[in-house]
Design an enzyme around this catalytic site. Structure first.
Site, PDB file in Angstrom:
ATOM      1  N   GLU A 142     -13.633   3.635  11.501  1.00 20.51           N
ATOM      2  CA  GLU A 142     -12.840   4.919  11.051  1.00 20.51           C
ATOM      3  C   GLU A 142     -13.259   5.353   9.848  1.00 20.51           C
ATOM      4  O   GLU A 142     -12.912   4.531   8.906  1.00 20.51           O
ATOM      5  CB  GLU A 142     -11.311   4.565  11.105  1.00 20.51           C
ATOM      6  CG  GLU A 142     -10.733   5.958  10.606  1.00 20.51           C
ATOM      7  CD  GLU A 142      -9.058   5.741  10.708  1.00 20.51           C
ATOM      8  OE1 GLU A 142      -8.495   6.673  10.190  1.00 20.51           O
ATOM      9  OE2 GLU A 142      -8.592   4.700  11.231  1.00 20.51           O
ATOM     10  N   LYS A 274       2.820 -10.055  21.050  1.00 20.07           N
ATOM     11  CA  LYS A 274       1.908  -8.823  21.231  1.00 20.07           C
ATOM     12  C   LYS A 274       2.406  -7.687  22.048  1.00 20.07           C
ATOM     13  O   LYS A 274       1.976  -7.054  22.759  1.00 20.07           O
ATOM     14  CB  LYS A 274       0.577  -9.295  22.218  1.00 20.07           C
ATOM     15  CG  LYS A 274      -0.107 -10.575  21.623  1.00 20.07           C
ATOM     16  CD  LYS A 274      -1.380 -10.985  22.386  1.00 20.07           C
ATOM     17  CE  LYS A 274      -2.095 -12.112  21.532  1.00 20.07           C
ATOM     18  NZ  LYS A 274      -2.959 -12.745  22.372  1.00 20.07           N
ATOM     19  N   ASP A 350      -6.484 -12.702  15.847  1.00 13.60           N
ATOM     20  CA  ASP A 350      -6.182 -12.246  17.134  1.00 13.60           C
ATOM     21  C   ASP A 350      -5.839 -10.794  17.145  1.00 13.60           C
ATOM     22  O   ASP A 350      -4.725 -10.330  16.693  1.00 13.60           O
ATOM     23  CB  ASP A 350      -5.066 -12.851  17.826  1.00 13.60           C
ATOM     24  CG  ASP A 350      -4.956 -12.481  19.272  1.00 13.60           C
ATOM     25  OD1 ASP A 350      -5.277 -11.354  19.782  1.00 13.60           O
ATOM     26  OD2 ASP A 350      -4.539 -13.465  20.141  1.00 13.60           O
ATOM     27  N   HIS A 446     -11.031  13.433   5.285  1.00 15.74           N
ATOM     28  CA  HIS A 446     -11.687  13.189   6.558  1.00 15.74           C
ATOM     29  C   HIS A 446     -13.105  14.018   6.906  1.00 15.74           C
ATOM     30  O   HIS A 446     -13.893  13.211   7.539  1.00 15.74           O
ATOM     31  CB  HIS A 446     -10.675  13.169   7.775  1.00 15.74           C
ATOM     32  CG  HIS A 446      -9.924  11.904   7.631  1.00 15.74           C
ATOM     33  ND1 HIS A 446     -10.245  10.809   8.584  1.00 15.74           N
ATOM     34  CD2 HIS A 446      -8.818  11.515   7.127  1.00 15.74           C
ATOM     35  CE1 HIS A 446      -9.438   9.821   8.604  1.00 15.74           C
ATOM     36  NE2 HIS A 446      -8.545  10.256   7.769  1.00 15.74           N
TER      37      HIS A 446
END
Length: 457
Positions: A142, A274, A350, A446
């Site tokens: 990104e 998660k 993770d 951006h």
């Protein structure tokens, strides 16, 4: 268009869940007519054809061949399979060598490996944290994310730095057990909460680990079900394997006390791993961190290009009111997940645990002197500096750059330092994005950093 063929199911080996290896099947690499030595003498193309024809199992190639050759053969086999779906050559641009040591990957990090996905790594810093300088590697695709976080880090440094504290440290696992009656379930809960009985659970748990320390057993009853949320200090490991192994020992002890107890699942989803869950937001999981900084009003104006009043107002209306109206749970922030995930990818964490690790509330106030006070409270950052992906060379290098590679001189020291860095970098990212929103410069930034220039015709 022609109908594409359906491929038969892949061969699979049993997945054991009893922790004792009682369901292990014998390893069968190839058919009886093919010995391992014969397969080694074949060309890569010949072995790949054996895989395609199911005479050799693709997930067992490393048992016969050198791990690097196994990957090369597997790529040929999958290219043949993909070609039958009109996708031949799809893996040509996916790198497979020579930078990754597949001998280290096999049996530890990934199965049925055909290559790796390179990610750009940007470096944020210097960032002054707890009176020390740190640099923060972030892996992301990104554009603008690293640049923006770096601007926030600069503003924090200009204000004298961030200060961070860990208020709780413990990974959790919550086995679900089932009793004959709800009354027995209640009896089990009460038994576990007696100090002398918790001491027995603690001894059983800690008999399975050198570093793990069971700190709490919090049972929750739902009818005949009991969810035993066990919290364990896990040293410099993230700790899921450690707490899972210890949990099985706890269950074995409870079975001796309550013969009717039945283990439904080692993870009963009250851990919670998660998945979004209020229990992580309220009770914490992993490292619970609070970090703060003072940004002088001149720095807010010159570096962040906004005012203290404007950025504080934006934070209230966006992160607090807006998130409340959305029914957010742990999401009272601008983009904590952006920074958490980028650091996780760079340091071998993770990445799926960004779900709970990104829980964050960002608060801002104007001080009596007119400066900006900012804090991020993150109750469930799940990180480790040993085990898992942290041992891979690239991820290990990023941990070394932070200054927390491997085990610390004191158990837990390096993992806690990584949690401090995650929280401080998140605060830097929050600071910069909220400033951009307050000044209405987000889109322009951006367009500059996240768009490739058009190619002239």
């Amino acid at each position: 268009s022609a109908k594409k063929p359906l491929h038969p199911p892949a061969a699979a080996t049993p997945v054991c869940s009893d922790g004792k290896g009682s369901c292990k099947a014998p390893v069968v690499v190839a058919t009886a007519a093919l010995s391992s030595s014969a397969i080694k003498e074949m060309s890569d193309e010949q072995v790949a054809q054996l895989v395609v024809s199911h005479q050799v199992k693709d997930h067992m190639l490393e048992k016969v061949l050198d791990p690097h050759r196994a990957v090369a053969v597997r790529r040929l086999a999958f290219d043949t399979k993909l070609a039958s779906l009109d996708r031949g050559g799809a893996l040509d641009e996916l790198p497979s060598g020579p930078s990754l040591d597949y001998a280290r990957v096999f049996g530890a990090n990934c199965e049925i490996v055909v290559g790796y996905v390179p990610l750009p790594v940007g470096m944020v810093g210097p960032l002054t944290l707890n009176n020390e300088t740190v640099y923060v590697p972030m892996a992301t695709t990104e554009g603008c994310l690293v640049a923006s976080t770096n601007r926030g880090a600069k503003a924090i440094c200009q204000g004298g730095g961030a200060h961070s504290c860990i208020v709780r440290d413990g990974i959790t696992r919550a086995p679900c057990v089932r009793m004959k009656t709800a009354m027995e379930a209640a009896k089990l809960k009460n038994w576990c909460e007696e100090p002398q009985h918790f001491a027995k659970l603690k001894a059983a748990f800690e008999s399975t680990t050198s570093f793990g320390k069971l700190e709490q057993c919090n049972p929750t009853v739902a009818g005949r079900n009991v969810y035993l949320r066990l919290r364990c200090f896990s040293g410099d490991a993230m700790g899921m394997n450690m707490v899972s192994k210890g949990s099985l020992a706890v269950i074995d002890l409870l079975k001796s006390e309550f013969p009717t107890l039945f283990l439904v699942a080692l993870s009963g989803n009250m851990c919670t791993d998660k998945k979004p869950a209020a229990i992580n937001w309220i009770e914490g999981r992993g490292k619970s961190v609070v970090v703060e900084a003072i940004i002088p009003k001149d720095v807010v104006r010159q570096t962040l290009k906004t005012t203290v009043q404007s950025i504080c107002s934006t934070n209230i209306h966006k992160n607090l009111i807006g998130s409340a109206m959305a029914g957010a749970m742990g999401g009272f922030n601008a983009h904590a997940a952006n920074i958490v995930t980028a650091i996780f990818l760079a340091t071998g964490q993770d990445p799926a645990q960004n779900v709970e690790s990104s829980n964050c509330i960002t608060l801002m106030e104007e001080t009596e002197e007119g400066h900006l006070w900012i804090s991020c409270t993150m109750p469930s950052i799940e990180v480790g500096t040993v085990g898992g992906g942290t041992s891979l060379p690239a991820q290990s290098a990023c941990l070394k750059a932070i200054g927390c590679k491997g085990g610390g001189a004191k158990p837990g020291q390096n993992a806690q330092q990584l949690a401090h860095v995650v929280a401080a970098a998140t605060m830097a990212g929050e600071l910069s994005l909220l400033a951009a929103l307050a000044a209405n410069t987000l889109v322009a930034a951006h367009m500059q950093h996240n768009r490739k220039p058009t190619t002239p015709k």
